[in-house]
Design a protein around this motif. Structure first.
Motif, PDB file in Angstrom:
ATOM      1  N   GLY A   1       0.826  -1.215   0.000  1.00 43.32           N
ATOM      2  CA  GLY A   1       0.000   0.000   0.000  1.00 43.32           C
ATOM      3  C   GLY A   1       0.851   1.252   0.000  1.00 43.32           C
ATOM      4  N   PRO A   2       0.468   2.254   0.780  1.00 46.04           N
ATOM      5  CA  PRO A   2       1.227   3.514   0.806  1.00 46.04           C
ATOM      6  C   PRO A   2       2.677   3.323   1.254  1.00 46.04           C
ATOM      7  CG  PRO A   2      -0.902   3.780   1.898  1.00 46.04           C
ATOM      8  CD  PRO A   2      -0.756   2.328   1.595  1.00 46.04           C
ATOM      9  N   PHE A   3       2.981   2.175   1.876  1.00 49.26           N
ATOM     10  CA  PHE A   3       4.309   1.987   2.476  1.00 49.26           C
ATOM     11  C   PHE A   3       5.229   1.140   1.608  1.00 49.26           C
ATOM     12  CE2 PHE A   3       0.923   2.341   5.620  1.00 49.26           C
ATOM     13  CZ  PHE A   3       1.229   3.600   6.095  1.00 49.26           C
ATOM     14  N   TYR A   4       4.845   0.918   0.335  1.00 50.83           N
ATOM     15  CA  TYR A   4       5.691   0.083  -0.524  1.00 50.83           C
ATOM     16  C   TYR A   4       7.105   0.656  -0.591  1.00 50.83           C
ATOM     17  CZ  TYR A   4       5.156   3.389  -4.499  1.00 50.83           C
ATOM     18  OH  TYR A   4       5.171   4.499  -5.306  1.00 50.83           O
TER      19      TYR A   4
ATOM     20  N   SER B   1       9.332   0.357   1.805  1.00 47.99           N
ATOM     21  CA  SER B   1       9.947   0.488   3.124  1.00 47.99           C
ATOM     22  C   SER B   1      10.656  -0.805   3.491  1.00 47.99           C
ATOM     23  CB  SER B   1       8.892   0.808   4.186  1.00 47.99           C
ATOM     24  OG  SER B   1       9.454   0.667   5.480  1.00 47.99           O
ATOM     25  N   GLU B   2      11.842  -0.672   4.103  1.00 48.82           N
ATOM     26  CA  GLU B   2      12.583  -1.869   4.474  1.00 48.82           C
ATOM     27  C   GLU B   2      12.063  -2.485   5.779  1.00 48.82           C
ATOM     28  OE1 GLU B   2      16.385   0.591   6.325  1.00 48.82           O
ATOM     29  OE2 GLU B   2      16.112   0.314   4.157  1.00 48.82           O
TER      30      GLU B   2
ATOM     31  N   ILE C   1       8.930  -3.377   6.208  1.00 50.60           N
ATOM     32  CA  ILE C   1       7.739  -4.185   5.956  1.00 50.60           C
ATOM     33  C   ILE C   1       8.031  -5.326   4.977  1.00 50.60           C
ATOM     34  CG2 ILE C   1       6.162  -2.241   6.362  1.00 50.60           C
ATOM     35  CD1 ILE C   1       5.750  -2.221   3.227  1.00 50.60           C
TER      36      ILE C   1
ATOM     37  N   HIS D   1       5.563  -0.899  13.489  1.00 53.67           N
ATOM     38  CA  HIS D   1       6.549   0.019  12.903  1.00 53.67           C
ATOM     39  C   HIS D   1       6.723  -0.207  11.400  1.00 53.67           C
ATOM     40  CE1 HIS D   1       9.859   2.734  12.636  1.00 53.67           C
ATOM     41  NE2 HIS D   1      10.694   1.798  12.245  1.00 53.67           N
ATOM     42  N   ARG D   2       6.517   0.865  10.631  1.00 53.61           N
ATOM     43  CA  ARG D   2       6.635   0.764   9.176  1.00 53.61           C
ATOM     44  C   ARG D   2       7.765   1.639   8.626  1.00 53.61           C
ATOM     45  NH1 ARG D   2       0.769   2.893   9.352  1.00 53.61           N
ATOM     46  NH2 ARG D   2       1.780   3.637  11.222  1.00 53.61           N
ATOM     47  N   GLY D   3       8.487   2.291   9.533  1.00 55.17           N
ATOM     48  CA  GLY D   3       9.619   3.122   9.093  1.00 55.17           C
ATOM     49  C   GLY D   3       9.194   4.392   8.370  1.00 55.17           C
ATOM     50  N   ILE D   4       8.091   5.000   8.836  1.00 55.39           N
ATOM     51  CA  ILE D   4       7.515   6.125   8.090  1.00 55.39           C
ATOM     52  C   ILE D   4       8.416   7.358   8.059  1.00 55.39           C
ATOM     53  CG2 ILE D   4       5.608   7.798   8.079  1.00 55.39           C
ATOM     54  CD1 ILE D   4       3.744   5.600   8.892  1.00 55.39           C
TER      55      ILE D   4
ATOM     56  N   MET E   1      11.069   6.901   5.574  1.00 56.13           N
ATOM     57  CA  MET E   1      10.506   6.890   4.214  1.00 56.13           C
ATOM     58  C   MET E   1      10.247   8.290   3.681  1.00 56.13           C
ATOM     59  SD  MET E   1       7.461   4.112   3.983  1.00 56.13           S
ATOM     60  CE  MET E   1       7.230   4.236   2.213  1.00 56.13           C
TER      61      MET E   1
ATOM     62  N   GLN F   1      12.816   9.977   1.810  1.00 57.69           N
ATOM     63  CA  GLN F   1      13.372   9.283   0.642  1.00 57.69           C
ATOM     64  C   GLN F   1      12.425   9.208  -0.549  1.00 57.69           C
ATOM     65  OE1 GLN F   1      14.159   5.588   2.633  1.00 57.69           O
ATOM     66  NE2 GLN F   1      16.154   6.217   3.409  1.00 57.69           N
TER      67      GLN F   1
ATOM     68  N   ARG G   1       4.055  11.190  -2.895  1.00 62.65           N
ATOM     69  CA  ARG G   1       3.587  10.136  -1.985  1.00 62.65           C
ATOM     70  C   ARG G   1       3.301  10.643  -0.571  1.00 62.65           C
ATOM     71  NH1 ARG G   1       7.264   4.848  -2.324  1.00 62.65           N
ATOM     72  NH2 ARG G   1       5.692   4.195  -0.813  1.00 62.65           N
TER      73      ARG G   1
ATOM     74  N   ILE H   1      -0.414  10.650   0.854  1.00 58.07           N
ATOM     75  CA  ILE H   1      -0.942   9.282   0.940  1.00 58.07           C
ATOM     76  C   ILE H   1      -0.330   8.563   2.144  1.00 58.07           C
ATOM     77  CG2 ILE H   1      -1.072   7.047  -0.253  1.00 58.07           C
ATOM     78  CD1 ILE H   1      -2.669   8.907  -1.850  1.00 58.07           C
ATOM     79  N   ILE H   2       0.976   8.727   2.330  1.00 56.80           N
ATOM     80  CA  ILE H   2       1.631   8.076   3.473  1.00 56.80           C
ATOM     81  C   ILE H   2       1.120   8.670   4.785  1.00 56.80           C
ATOM     82  CG2 ILE H   2       3.840   7.747   4.662  1.00 56.80           C
ATOM     83  CD1 ILE H   2       5.161   7.568   1.884  1.00 56.80           C
TER      84      ILE H   2
END
Lengths: 247, 503
Positions: free
Chosen positions: A206-209, A211-212, A214, B182-185, B188, B191, B196, B199-200
């Motif tokens: 999804g929006p997080f494609y 990311s390392e 996930i 945790h998704r590392g937002i 991200m 980068q 994006r 949306i993020i």
């Protein structure tokens, strides 16, 4: 007690008659997109470039519903020339490849495995696992238990223990920190079991494609039987997919 | 305050204007500020060339900022000044490998390798699962037992781990270990292509899509010099208030369900959906995703949407009042709500609780009145009558906020004339070497984003803070000396964000 009765009368019965009678969603709701294949290539390219999810292939003139968050920017920017989002919420698919589409989706009822209908058609118990879901998918799954949707009238329930479940319903892009807990939950479900990927996060990150932190694609670690696209999927999208696939 | 620069919410500051203090002065200034009834909005580390820097955003009646250069470690302020620092210092240690020396309970926040490639402060190599090299806090003694719950919970809910140390039914201590989401937002956001970002940010916490994305869009607007039309700003206020009402109503229903009083649980559950549907009327998404974009809103509120929202509010407001009355006048509900999970005012101050969790303890702070943005500058604030810090107060504050938000939306609908354009996300040139701090009162409380750009206008550091970052500790303290069976009730009275915290 009097207040309870008074409120009961005021509230009345609110349960929807879907799927016996169709439901029409408001015109701004963005459901199944319909691509204009005759659209000027330059317009398609422009849509692909602005797409934050990289869901548009301008060569093949397709949208990947497994990546799309249905933000609708491509429709607005092209003035509907490349794509228009319909109010059709029936988006579930049995194959990942079917989600890459110009607007046509195969009939889910036909795609469903026959033994699933036999095993789970009368009773389906699911264990929900949020694996880094943002709580939108979770909330709109929970909504199925409210009086309007009343999921249990179809013999479908969300249960607390994986031991009592026929399968798992997964939301979120599967964070590295949730991977083991997700796999352990899956193992705890007795076979035969189903895996449902709900929301574009579980399908593609999804929006997080990228990311390392996930996994991004649930199907890369567990065999997915049913995909439910959306960000989040509308409760009716989920309801439709469950009924078509298992009933 | 002489050492700190006073700033305003959503204002672009050249980085050169940020006071750069010596480390000792910086720590002293923070310590003095916080001891004088000041609070921390942001305190974080970032890499600048070859050095580490810390940046603090503080608030009392105004907002202030200051920075410093730091080496591998610094003396912990949690130990010497205030508990308000504890989570921020742990986060600094985790994100950049900078050790707060003497921190009384230095443990990971989210469990991930640091951004700087430095030796890990916690002795983890991240080859094993969360919580890695960490033993949970334990209470010893024969009558003590431990209850471990999660990360996968018995419901449709996000993951997190809870450890209760109990003597019989009584909880002596609750430890909350998050990080599973945790998704590392933050990493991200520095980068990925700019397109994006909204949306993020709408996915930081899906129930606060508008709150978080508004912070992001206001930051981009400040850095790109964009103006927002009055009409679009009104739609933003309506969206944020609809989000607040939907969540509060949902939680009142869930609280009712937790004390086994089913009628309001069913009614509120359904009514919450009505407000999500109003967001769908506004922007096509039940969570307001896709509504706010830099420069305004992506969907105008035309006469049709205006009419649909106004009509629904007229219809549903009496229903809300009646069901609230049903809930709050039931004796069985009162018996469970009253004096359950209390947090005294002094403790709430010491922890820096925000939002309804703070207001229910008597801390009136509300970003909408303290540092208003959008049309909130012209809108009245709210006051709360019940502020004893227990479940009942947190529920009562929600009820009052629902009614207040309904009146705000009504005012906005009354003033809205429909003359605004829709905007779409574009690539913007951001001002180089700048800082912007944005704050909004999301439904849970103070949401804050902080963006630093480098000399080419690229985002060098993006810092996010969800109100849950402050308030999870409040929930842990609520459980002290309570019965473990009251945990679901206490938990729902806060309803904190896992993913907003875990980022």
């Amino acid at each position: 007690m009097l207040k309870v009765i008074k409120n009961r009368f005021e509230q009345g019965c609110r349960t929807s008659s879907y799927p016996k009678e169709p439901i029409k969603l408001y015109s701004r709701f963005r459901g199944r997109p319909v691509v204009n294949r005759n659209c000027d290539r330059a317009v398609a390219l422009q849509c692909a470039q602005i797409c934050p999810q990289e869901a548009i292939d301008p060569e093949k003139m397709t949208i990947d519903l497994g990546r799309c968050t249905f933000c609708g920017q491509c429709e607005t920017v092209s003035g509907g020339a490349f794509v228009r989002f319909s109010q059709d919420f029936e988006l579930g698919a049995a194959n990942r490849q079917d989600l890459i589409t110009d607007g046509e989706l195969p009939d889910l009822a036909v795609q469903a495995k026959a033994h699933f209908k036999k095993l789970f058609g009368r009773s389906l118990q699911l264990r929900q696992v949020s694996a880094a879901g943002c709580n939108a998918c979770e909330a709109d799954t929970n909504v199925l238990n409210t009086p309007f949707f009343d999921l249990s009238r179809f013999g479908i329930d969300f249960v607390a223990s994986p031991r009592h479940a026929d399968g798992i319903h997964v939301t979120g892009p599967v964070s590295v920190n949730m991977k083991t807990a997700l796999l352990t939950t899956y193992e705890a479900v007795p076979s035969p079991k189903v895996v449902i990927a709900s929301g574009c996060c579980s399908i593609s990150g999804g929006p997080f494609y990228g990311s390392e932190e996930i996994v991004g694609d649930l199907n890369s670690i567990l065999p997915v039987d049913l995909y439910i696209p959306g960000c989040p999927p509308h409760p009716l999208t989920t309801l439709h997919a469950l009924l078509k696939f298992f009933k | 305050m002489a050492d700190l620069l006073r700033i305003t919410n959503g204002e672009r500051i050249p980085r050169a204007a940020i006071p750069s203090l010596a480390l000792e002065e910086f720590l002293q200034a923070l310590s003095d500020f916080v001891k004088a009834d000041g609070y921390i909005v942001q305190l974080f580390a970032y890499r600048d060339g070859a050095s580490n820097r810390l940046l603090a955003v503080l608030r009392n009646e105004a907002l202030y900022v200051a920075g410093t250069e730091v080496g591998d470690s610094f003396p912990s302020l949690t130990k010497t000044a205030s508990k308000k620092f504890h989570m921020f210092e742990r986060e600094i240690a985790e994100q950049y490998g900078i050790r707060p020396e003497g921190h009384p309970w230095l443990k990971p926040v989210r469990y991930h390798a640091n951004y700087a490639g430095r030796p890990d402060v916690f002795g983890n190599d991240y080859s094993v699962d969360i919580p890695g090299n960490y033993d949970y806090f334990t209470v010893e003694g024969e009558p003590i037992h431990e209850v471990a719950v999660g990360p996968v919970h018995a419901g449709i809910i996000e993951p997190g781990h809870f450890r209760f140390q109990c003597a019989g039914e009584e909880v002596l201590h609750l430890e909350i270990q998050l990080g599973y989401q945790h998704r590392g937002i933050e990493k991200m956001l520095t980068q990925v292509p700019q397109k994006r970002l909204p949306i993020i940010c709408e996915g930081i916490a899906g129930d606060t899509s508008i709150g978080h994305n508004l912070c992001c869009c206001q930051a981009i607007e400040a850095l790109a010099g964009l103006q927002v039309e009055k009409g679009a700003s009104m739609v933003r206020v309506i969206g944020l208030e609809l989000e607040r009402i939907a969540n509060h109503i949902g939680d009142l229903g869930a609280l009712s369900g937790d004390v086994a009083f089913n009628p309001p649980a069913a009614y509120f559950g359904r009514m919450r959906g009505e407000f999500l549907n109003l967001l769908q009327v506004l922007c096509g998404n039940r969570f307001g995703k896709g509504l706010v974009r830099p420069g305004g809103v992506a969907h105008i509120m035309g006469a049709e949407q205006h009419g649909l929202i106004a009509k629904k509010l007229v219809e549903i407001t009496p229903e809300i009042k009646n069901v609230c009355d049903l809930l709050f006048s039931a004796h069985t509900v009162q018996a469970r709500f009253d004096n359950t999970g209390p947090v005294p005012l002094e403790l709430a101050k010491e922890l820096g609780l925000v939002g309804y969790a703070g207001r229910a303890c008597g801390l009136p702070y509300d970003v909408r009145t303290a540092f208003p943005t959008e049309r909130y500058t012209d809108l009245p604030g709210n006051t709360n009558a019940t502020t004893l810090g227990d479940v009942n107060s947190r529920a009562a504050v929600r009820r009052e906020e629902i009614m207040h938000s309904l009146s705000l939306i009504e005012m906005m609908l009354g003033q809205h004339k429909g003359e605004h354009k829709s905007v779409q996300m574009q690539q913007y040139q951001l001002a180089p070497s700048s800082l912007v701090v944005t704050l909004n009162e999301g439904w849970r409380g103070e949401v804050s984003h902080c963006v630093l750009t480098d000399d080419a206008g690229r985002i060098q550091r993006y810092k996010i803070k969800d109100p849950s970052f402050h308030n999870w500790t409040g929930l842990a303290m609520s459980l002290r000396n309570q019965e473990i069976s009251d945990f679901p009730l206490c938990n729902k009275s806060y309803n904190l964000s896992y993913c907003g915290f875990d980022l």
